[in-house]
Design a protein around this motif. Structure first.
Motif, PDB file in Angstrom:
ATOM      1  N   GLN A  26       0.833  -1.195   0.000  1.00  0.00           N
ATOM      2  CA  GLN A  26       0.000   0.000   0.000  1.00  0.00           C
ATOM      3  C   GLN A  26       0.876   1.257   0.000  1.00  0.00           C
ATOM      4  N   ALA A  27       1.918   1.256   0.812  1.00  0.00           N
ATOM      5  CA  ALA A  27       2.836   2.398   0.855  1.00  0.00           C
ATOM      6  C   ALA A  27       3.553   2.545  -0.482  1.00  0.00           C
ATOM      7  N   ARG A  28       3.993   1.416  -1.053  1.00  0.00           N
ATOM      8  CA  ARG A  28       4.710   1.475  -2.330  1.00  0.00           C
ATOM      9  C   ARG A  28       3.822   2.055  -3.423  1.00  0.00           C
ATOM     10  N   ARG A  29       2.575   1.607  -3.470  1.00  0.00           N
ATOM     11  CA  ARG A  29       1.653   2.120  -4.482  1.00  0.00           C
ATOM     12  C   ARG A  29       1.416   3.617  -4.298  1.00  0.00           C
ATOM     13  N   SER A  30       1.385   4.065  -3.053  1.00  0.00           N
ATOM     14  CA  SER A  30       1.089   5.467  -2.770  1.00  0.00           C
ATOM     15  C   SER A  30       2.193   6.379  -3.276  1.00  0.00           C
ATOM     16  N   TYR A  31       3.453   6.072  -2.952  1.00  0.00           N
ATOM     17  CA  TYR A  31       4.504   6.978  -3.420  1.00  0.00           C
ATOM     18  C   TYR A  31       4.784   6.778  -4.908  1.00  0.00           C
ATOM     19  N   ALA A  32       4.523   5.570  -5.445  1.00  0.00           N
ATOM     20  CA  ALA A  32       4.678   5.365  -6.891  1.00  0.00           C
ATOM     21  C   ALA A  32       3.625   6.168  -7.653  1.00  0.00           C
ATOM     22  N   SER A  33       2.408   6.230  -7.107  1.00  0.00           N
ATOM     23  CA  SER A  33       1.343   6.991  -7.744  1.00  0.00           C
ATOM     24  C   SER A  33       1.677   8.479  -7.760  1.00  0.00           C
ATOM     25  N   LEU A  34       2.211   8.981  -6.670  1.00  0.00           N
ATOM     26  CA  LEU A  34       2.613  10.391  -6.627  1.00  0.00           C
ATOM     27  C   LEU A  34       3.741  10.653  -7.623  1.00  0.00           C
ATOM     28  N   GLY A  35       4.690   9.716  -7.719  1.00  0.00           N
ATOM     29  CA  GLY A  35       5.775   9.869  -8.688  1.00  0.00           C
ATOM     30  C   GLY A  35       5.255   9.927 -10.113  1.00  0.00           C
ATOM     31  N   ASP A  36       4.275   9.088 -10.417  1.00  0.00           N
ATOM     32  CA  ASP A  36       3.670   9.119 -11.758  1.00  0.00           C
ATOM     33  C   ASP A  36       2.998  10.468 -12.021  1.00  0.00           C
ATOM     34  N   TRP A  37       2.347  10.998 -11.000  1.00  0.00           N
ATOM     35  CA  TRP A  37       1.677  12.291 -11.142  1.00  0.00           C
ATOM     36  C   TRP A  37       2.697  13.394 -11.476  1.00  0.00           C
ATOM     37  N   LEU A  38       3.831  13.377 -10.794  1.00  0.00           N
ATOM     38  CA  LEU A  38       4.846  14.416 -11.011  1.00  0.00           C
ATOM     39  C   LEU A  38       5.488  14.302 -12.397  1.00  0.00           C
ATOM     40  N   HIS A  39       5.364  13.133 -13.043  1.00  0.00           N
ATOM     41  CA  HIS A  39       5.950  12.937 -14.370  1.00  0.00           C
ATOM     42  C   HIS A  39       4.934  13.096 -15.502  1.00  0.00           C
ATOM     43  N   ARG A  40       3.714  13.476 -15.176  1.00  0.00           N
ATOM     44  CA  ARG A  40       2.728  13.665 -16.243  1.00  0.00           C
ATOM     45  C   ARG A  40       3.137  14.884 -17.088  1.00  0.00           C
TER      46      ARG A  40
END
Length: 401
Positions: A26-40
């Motif tokens: 759950q933690a991994r998905r959370s920071y990975a999702s934020l990372g994807d957002w910053l790379h949009r």
């Protein structure tokens, strides 16, 4: 040496304290999702090559369950803008730049709770059912300046390549261009910690991969737990219980983790690791004649005990805790009866001691001949580890590798 019963109980205690693999995921998905957002494509920071990754206990594999259902998991993460530096913007500008993107992410995800600003981070609060929040620390690389600082003092450059600096709203130069930012190096610390775990970590990872017919690279770190990690988890919960009403005095986790990792000597059983750590951890506190120094292994210029002179009660609390931990686990080491195992640590560990005992299954039968039972207890007492009952004079650590 501790009894077999004590070893089994400590292993069950670590299992009971461990957070589930689903929490790590759950933690991994959370920071990975934020990372994807910053790379949009529309991101205001994508041109700065952002990188988001977890740090702290979730990265080290030493996170433990909260004391109760009201407490949340604190997932510490870093947002590193890799093409920026301290000459490009102020701390305040970096904090705002990253904060605006985090707020936009929160809106896009329809998160109910507002983004909060911390001293050094932004805080994303997830839904109540998730039972965790994520602290995101804005940062920029600092390898070149860190190398220069260490070189001028003749210190080891080993971990300098991953050095960074972070924002701090209490910094006197928060709103002006300056090189004088708060230093940090979570990647370097994590690599040092991994080295302290030794070859055992990699061996267990290979064994797990073979057992499920997977490649080693497919096994996430959180699926492996070494005796060092288990011992730290137990010591952290013991600390939590002991200082439940004295939160501001309690020894901070990074001090316990650092001294424990120094004192760990490659033991392959949790009990052996725990008693080795308790007997030796204060040997890795330096003293400059006036103050205690607990160096950050990844940045020897940073002292994790730098608040002790300003708050002497924290130094006293650390040695109070260490003495109590030695006493409690020395008592536990000699026990063969489950009830006495629980009683030896329950005042500090609380209900987790009962739950750990349940993990061991029903107590074995007690139809022992009295002489046999007495002999077993006598043998256990004779082999119980003995810790020094006086405070040691701190000495210099023997290396950080």
């Amino acid at each position: 040496m501790p009894t077999k019963t004590a070893e089994d109980f400590l292993a069950a205690l670590a299992d009971e304290l461990a957070i589930s693999e689903s929490r790590y995921e759950q933690a991994r998905r959370s920071y990975a999702s934020l990372g994807d957002w910053l790379h949009r494509p529309e991101s205001t920071v994508v041109k700065y090559d952002p990188q988001v990754y977890v740090q702290g206990s979730f990265r080290l594999g030493t996170a433990i369950r909260p004391l109760n259902d009201e407490e949340e998991y604190d997932v510490d993460s870093v947002c590193l803008l890799r093409t920026l530096g301290t000459k490009d913007l102020t701390q305040s500008e970096l904090k705002t730049l990253v904060g605006d993107e985090i707020k936009a992410y929160r809106n896009a995800q329809s998160m109910i709770k507002p983004v909060r600003e911390g001293r050094r981070c932004w805080v994303l609060d997830y839904a109540d059912g998730a039972q965790f929040h994520m602290d995101i620390v804005p940062s920029v690389p600092n390898a070149a300046r860190q190398r220069l600082l260490l070189e001028t003092r003749g210190l080891d450059l080993k971990w300098s390549e991953t050095a960074m600096v972070i924002t701090d709203i209490e910094s006197p130069v928060y709103k002006v261009l300056s090189d004088d930012w708060q230093r940090s190096n979570p990647k370097g610390y994590a690599e040092w910690f991994r080295q302290r775990m030794g070859e055992l970590f990699e061996r267990r990872r290979r064994e797990l991969a073979e057992s499920i017919k997977a490649s080693v690279e497919d096994i996430p770190d959180y699926r492996i737990r070494t005796p060092l990690q288990s011992a730290i988890m137990i010591l952290k919960r013991h600390r939590d219980g002991m200082f439940e009403g004295r939160y501001d005095e309690r020894p901070i986790s990074i001090i316990i983790t650092t001294l424990a990792a120094h004192a760990y000597n490659g033991e392959e059983k949790i009990a052996d690791a725990l008693y080795s750590i308790l007997s030796r951890m204060d040997q890795f506190i330096e003293h400059d004649g006036n103050h205690c120094i607990i160096r950050n292994p990844s940045d020897p210029l940073e002292n994790f005990a730098d608040k002790w002179p300003e708050h002497p009660e924290r130094e006293l609390a650390f040695f109070e805790w260490l003495q109590q931990a030695r006493q409690d686990f020395e008592t536990l080491a000699g026990q063969v009866e489950r009830r006495r195992l629980i009683e030896s640590i329950q005042p500090r560990m609380g209900a987790v001691a009962d739950r750990a005992a349940l993990r061991l299954g029903p107590p074995p039968g007690t139809m022992l001949h009295p002489a046999t039972a007495a002999a077993a207890v006598g043998s256990a007492a004779a082999s119980t580890p003995v810790f020094p009952n006086t405070r040691r004079e701190p000495t210099s650590p023997r290396g950080f590798a």
